[in-house]
Design a protein around this motif. Structure first.
Motif, short mmCIF file in Angstrom:
data_model
loop_
_atom_site.label_atom_id
_atom_site.label_comp_id
_atom_site.label_asym_id
_atom_site.label_seq_id
_atom_site.Cartn_x
_atom_site.Cartn_y
_atom_site.Cartn_z
N MET A 53 31.22 -68.21 12.59
CA MET A 53 31.50 -68.03 14.01
C MET A 53 30.40 -67.29 14.74
N VAL A 54 29.54 -66.61 14.00
CA VAL A 54 28.40 -65.96 14.63
C VAL A 54 27.16 -66.85 14.54
N LEU A 55 26.95 -67.42 13.36
CA LEU A 55 25.73 -68.20 13.12
C LEU A 55 25.66 -69.43 14.02
N VAL A 56 26.75 -70.18 14.10
CA VAL A 56 26.71 -71.45 14.83
C VAL A 56 26.44 -71.25 16.33
N PRO A 57 27.24 -70.45 17.02
CA PRO A 57 26.95 -70.32 18.46
C PRO A 57 25.64 -69.59 18.74
N SER A 58 25.24 -68.65 17.89
CA SER A 58 24.02 -67.92 18.21
C SER A 58 22.78 -68.80 17.96
N MET A 59 22.97 -69.86 17.16
CA MET A 59 21.85 -70.77 16.93
C MET A 59 21.55 -71.58 18.19
N SER A 60 22.58 -72.00 18.91
CA SER A 60 22.33 -72.81 20.10
C SER A 60 22.35 -71.95 21.38
N GLU A 61 22.29 -70.64 21.20
CA GLU A 61 22.28 -69.71 22.33
C GLU A 61 21.02 -69.88 23.20
N PHE A 62 21.18 -69.89 24.53
CA PHE A 62 19.97 -69.89 25.37
C PHE A 62 20.06 -68.93 26.56
N VAL A 63 21.30 -68.56 26.96
CA VAL A 63 21.43 -67.67 28.12
C VAL A 63 20.89 -66.28 27.80
N ILE A 64 21.27 -65.77 26.63
CA ILE A 64 20.82 -64.43 26.26
C ILE A 64 19.29 -64.43 26.09
N ALA A 65 18.78 -65.54 25.50
CA ALA A 65 17.33 -65.65 25.32
C ALA A 65 16.62 -65.62 26.66
N SER A 66 17.22 -66.26 27.68
CA SER A 66 16.60 -66.23 29.01
C SER A 66 16.69 -64.85 29.63
N MET A 67 17.86 -64.22 29.50
CA MET A 67 18.08 -62.95 30.20
C MET A 67 17.33 -61.79 29.56
N LEU A 68 17.28 -61.78 28.22
CA LEU A 68 16.63 -60.64 27.54
C LEU A 68 15.25 -61.01 27.01
N GLY A 69 14.98 -62.32 26.92
CA GLY A 69 13.69 -62.75 26.39
C GLY A 69 12.68 -63.03 27.49
N GLY A 70 13.16 -63.13 28.71
CA GLY A 70 12.29 -63.32 29.86
C GLY A 70 11.40 -64.55 29.75
N GLY A 71 11.90 -65.62 29.14
CA GLY A 71 11.14 -66.85 29.02
C GLY A 71 10.11 -66.83 27.90
N LYS A 72 9.93 -65.67 27.29
CA LYS A 72 8.94 -65.57 26.21
C LYS A 72 9.53 -65.94 24.86
N VAL A 73 10.86 -65.85 24.78
CA VAL A 73 11.52 -66.22 23.53
C VAL A 73 12.14 -67.59 23.76
N TYR A 74 11.54 -68.59 23.11
CA TYR A 74 11.87 -69.97 23.39
C TYR A 74 12.63 -70.56 22.21
N MET A 75 13.96 -70.64 22.34
CA MET A 75 14.79 -71.11 21.23
C MET A 75 15.21 -72.55 21.47
N ILE A 76 15.81 -73.17 20.48
CA ILE A 76 16.17 -74.59 20.59
C ILE A 76 17.15 -74.81 21.75
N GLY A 77 18.00 -73.81 21.99
CA GLY A 77 18.91 -73.89 23.13
C GLY A 77 18.15 -73.99 24.44
N ASN A 78 17.06 -73.23 24.53
CA ASN A 78 16.23 -73.29 25.74
C ASN A 78 15.54 -74.64 25.88
N VAL A 79 15.11 -75.20 24.75
CA VAL A 79 14.46 -76.51 24.77
C VAL A 79 15.41 -77.55 25.34
N ILE A 80 16.65 -77.53 24.84
CA ILE A 80 17.64 -78.51 25.30
C ILE A 80 17.95 -78.28 26.78
N GLU A 81 18.07 -77.03 27.16
CA GLU A 81 18.35 -76.72 28.56
C GLU A 81 17.24 -77.26 29.45
#
Lengths: 275, 356
Positions: free
Chosen positions: A203-231
Motif C-alpha cells: 500500500m505504500v510502494l504502489v502509490p508512491s511509485m506513480s506519485e507525481f504531485v509530491i515530486a512537483s511540490m517538494l522536488g520543484g521540477g528537478k525530481v522527475y519521476m515516472i508519474g511526472n513523465v506520464i503527467e
C-alpha cells in the motif's frame, strides 16, 4: 424476487463501474495500442524501455523503495507501541495516529514545503541553535521525506492490525517456554505480522511509485519521476495522449504483478481495514 | 515425608480496587496433583499466574524449591504452563512448536528429535510432526500444548482450565490421560478448574477457593464428605444445607427435630450449618423415618432419580434409585455418620484455617 431486488440495488454501482472504470480502461487500452493516426502500434507500451522514460521509472522505483523502507522502519516499532497502548484500553492515542490520514493531503505536503524551504522552519530552528542550514528543498530527499510522511499511516495500520490479532496467550506461551524479548520478537511477533507488513509495503510502494504531485511540490521540477513523465504526456504543450496511455498501461502491469504478490501473502486481509 | 516444592507466603493481589487474593498462604508438595477449584473470580487463575510469573503479587513471596522467585520473569522459571486456549504457535508445525523451548535451551538436534518423538508418543499423536496446529482438533491441540510443555522437563506443570473448551466425552478421556501423564512423568501438576467433578476425579489435593480466600484444603474424599463450611458443601456436589442447633455432643436439632449424629466438640445449643448429601437421605415408610414428609416431584437423571421432599417446612433434595411417586407420604432417615456439622462462618468470605 430477492435476487432481482439485489440486482436493482447493485444497478447504480454497475453503471458507475461501467462509466468511470470499464469504459475509461478500454479507452486507455485502445489509445495505448494505437498512434495518433489510429493505426495499431506497440510503440507506446514499449516506450517505457526508452532511456528517457526508463530513467524516471528507475528513479521512481528507487525512491518508492526508499519511502517504503523508511515507513517500515518507523512503522513497525510504532505499531508495537500502539499494540501495547491499545491493550491498556487507551484507544485515544491510537486515534491520534489515524487522524492525519483524514487531513487533506495537499495541506500535509504544503506543510513540508514550509518546513524545508531555505528559510523554512527547519533552517530557522538550526539558526537559533547556531548550526549550519540544510538545503533540502527541491531535492530527492525532500520528496522521499514528504512521500514517506504522506503514506506512513498506510504502513502503520496494516501492521498494527496484524499485531493486535496475535493472541496474548501465544506470546506468554513463548515466554513460558523460556523465550526472552528478542526471541519473542524474532520468532513469534515478526513472523505473525508478515501479512500486515506485506499489506503495508504494497500500500505504500504502489502509490508512491506513480506519485507525481509530491515530486512537483517538494522536488520543484528537478525530481522527475515516472508519474511526472506520464503527467507531462497528457498536460504539456507537446502532449501525446497515446504515449501517456501506453506508459500508464506498462506501469499498471508492474503494479498488477505486485498486487499478485500482495494477495499471495495477505490472506488475513489486514489491508482491508483501511478501505 | 513429601518435599515442599512451592510455598506461597502472604500473597495479596488486587486489580484497581478489586481485591483478588487476600493474604493467601499455600504450599504445594512435590509429585502431587493439586487442583485449585472455585467459581470464576475466586482468584484461582491469578494464583496460577503468580506461580507462572505472569503476574507479580502486590505483597508476599513465592518460594520455589527453596529460592525466592517472586520477581523472576516467566522465561527464567523452571515450570511450564498449559494455557486454556492451547496457545500453540500458529505459524509453526507441531514439531517446531514442541522444539521451541528446547531450541532456546540450545539442546542438540538429536536430543530435540528424540524428545519430539517421545512427547508425541506420550500424548498419543505419533506421526503429527509436520502438521500445522490449525489442522488439528481442539483435543489434539491441547495434547500438543501439553507435549510442548513437558519436553522441557519442568518440575511443575501449570494447567489453566486446559479442558474447558472440549466437549464432555473428550474431557473425560483427557482427564484419564492427564492422570496417566502425571504418574508417568512424576512431576507436580497444578491444575485450575471451576469443574468440581474434574477436580474430584483427578486430584490428590483440592484447594477450594472463593473470593480470594482458601475455603478448604484436602483430599477429594475429605472435601466431598466433610466440607468445612456451607460454601464448600454447596460448591462441591449437591447438598441440603440447613440452619440447625447443636444441642450437645452427638445430638443436633434440625428443623425442630432431634437427629443423632457423630460430631462432638461444638458446645451446647450452638447454631450450626448441617450438610446432608442428597444420596445420604433414605426414604422409608412414614412410621420408620425420623421426619415425615411428602414427595413434591421426581425426575429421572440417569443413574438415579432426583426427588424433592417437603418435610418440616424445608424442601429436601433426595437422590435414590427408587422413585416415590409425587404425593406419596414418606419418612426421612439419615445415618448419623452422614450428617456433617459445620460452624457458621462469621462473615460470608471468612477464611478457613486449614492446611494440607
Amino acid at each position: 424476487m430477492r435476487k432481482l431486488g439485489a440486482r436493482i440495488l447493485a444497478g447504480p454501482y454497475m453503471i458507475w463501474m461501467l462509466v468511470f472504470t470499464i469504459i475509461p480502461l478500454l479507452l486507455i487500452l485502445y489509445n495505448a495500442f494505437t498512434n495518433t493516426g489510429g493505426q495499431f502500434t506497440l510503440g507506446n507500451v514499449a516506450a517505457i524501455a526508452d532511456p528517457v522514460n526508463a530513467g524516471p521509472l528507475w528513479l521512481s522505483l528507487k525512491m518508492s523503495v526508499a519511502v517504503t523502507g523508511i515507513c517500515l522502519i518507523l512503522a513497525f516499532p510504532l505499531a508495537l507501541i500502539l499494540r501495547q497502548i491499545s491493550s491498556d484500553k487507551n484507544s485515544f492515542i491510537v486515534m491520534i495516529f489515524i487522524l492525519p490520514m483524514w487531513m487533506n493531503f495537499m495541506l500535509r505536503t504544503l506543510a513540508w514545503r514550509l518546513i524545508l524551504l531555505n528559510n523554512g522552519f527547519l533552517n530557522q530552528a538550526l539558526n537559533i541553535m547556531d548550526m549550519d542550514p540544510i538545503y533540502l528543498m527541491n531535492t530527492k530527499t525532500a520528496v522521499i521525506l514528504g512521500t514517506a510522511y504522506d503514506y506512513f499511516p498506510f504502513m502503520v495500520l496494516p501492521i498494527y492490525n496484524a499485531l493486535v490479532k496475535i493472541d496474548r496467550d501465544v506470546i506468554q506461551a513463548a515466554q513460558d517456554l523460556g523465550a526472552g524479548d528478542w526471541v519473542i520478537l524474532g520468532r513469534i511477533i515478526l513472523p505473525l505480522s508478515i501479512p500486515g507488513i506485506v499489506s503495508g509495503i504494497t500500500m505504500v510502494l504502489v502509490p508512491s511509485m506513480s506519485e507525481f504531485v509530491i515530486a512537483s511540490m517538494l522536488g520543484g521540477g528537478k525530481v522527475y519521476m515516472i508519474g511526472n513523465v506520464i503527467e507531462q504526456a497528457f498536460n504539456s504543450g507537446y502532449a501525446d495522449t497515446h504515449l501517456g496511455c501506453g506508459l500508464s498501461l506498462s506501469l499498471m502491469g508492474l503494479i498488477i504483478i505486485s498486487m499478485i504478490a500482495y494477495y499471495f501473502f495477505d490472506r488475513g486481509g489486514e489491508g482491508s481495514a483501511l478501505w | 515425608m513429601a518435599k515442599k516444592l512451592i510455598d506461597l507466603i502472604d500473597i495479596s493481589k488486587s486489580y484497581g480496587n478489586k481485591l483478588i487474593l487476600d493474604d493467601m498462604n499455600l504450599y504445594m508438595n512435590e509429585n502431587r496433583f493439586l487442583t485449585l477449584l472455585g467459581p470464576s473470580g475466586c482468584g484461582k487463575t491469578t494464583t496460577l499466574r503468580i506461580i507462572g510469573g505472569f503476574e507479580t503479587p502486590d505483597t508476599g513471596r513465592v518460594i520455589f524449591d527453596g529460592k525466592d522467585i517472586t520477581q523472576l520473569p516467566p522465561n527464567e522459571r523452571q515450570l511450564n504452563t498449559v494455557f486454556q486456549k492451547y496457545a500453540l504457535f500458529p505459524h509453526m508445525t507441531i514439531e517446531e512448536n514442541i522444539a521451541f523451548g528446547l531450541k532456546i535451551k540450545k539442546k542438540s538436534r538429536a536430543y530435540i528429535k528424540d524428545k519430539i518423538k517421545y512427547a508425541l508418543k506420550l500424548v498419543n499423536l505419533d506421526g503429527y510432526e509436520k502438521r500445522m496446529p490449525d489442522s488439528l482438533s481442539g483435543g489434539q491441540q491441547q495434547r500438543i500444548a501439553i507435549a510442548r510443555a513437558i519436553v522441557n522437563e519442568p518440575k511443575v506443570l501449570l494447567l489453566d482450565e486446559p479442558l474447558g473448551a472440549l466437549d464432555l466425552k473428550l474431557r473425560q478421556d483427557m482427564q484419564y490421560e492427564l492422570i496417566r501423564l502425571k504418574n508417568e512423568l512424576g512431576i507436580t501438576f497444578i491444575y485450575v478448574t471451576h469443574d468440581q467433578e474434574e477436580a474430584l476425579t483427578m486430584s490428590d489435593t483440592i484447594v477450594v477457593m472463593n473470593q480470594g480466600y482458601i475455603q478448604q484444603i484436602g483430599t477429594p474424599e475429605d472435601i466431598y464428605n466433610e466440607p468445612q463450611n456451607a460454601f464448600v458443601a454447596d460448591f462441591i456436589g449437591e447438598s441440603n444445607i440447613i440452619d440447625s442447633v447443636m444441642l450437645e455432643d452427638k445430638l443436633v436439632e434440625i428443623l425442630g427435630t432431634r437427629f443423632p449424629c457423630v460430631d462432638v466438640g461444638f458446645g451446647r445449643n450452638q447454631p450450626v450449618d448441617v450438610v446432608i448429601r442428597p444420596e445420604d437421605i433414605v426414604l422409608t415408610e412414614p412410621s420408620d423415618g425420623i421426619l415425615q414428609g411428602r414427595v413434591l416431584s421426581g425426575i429421572f437423571k440417569g443413574v438415579h432419580y432426583e426427588m424433592e421432599v417437603e418435610a418440616n417446612g424445608f424442601v429436601w433434595l433426595v437422590h435414590s434409585t427408587v422413585l416415590k411417586e409425587p404425593g406419596t407420604q414418606v419418612g426421612i432417615w439419615v445415618d448419623p455418620f452422614n450428617i456433617q456439622i459445620m460452624n457458621k462462618p462469621e462473615s460470608e468470605d471468612e477464611e478457613v484455617e486449614v492446611r494440607e
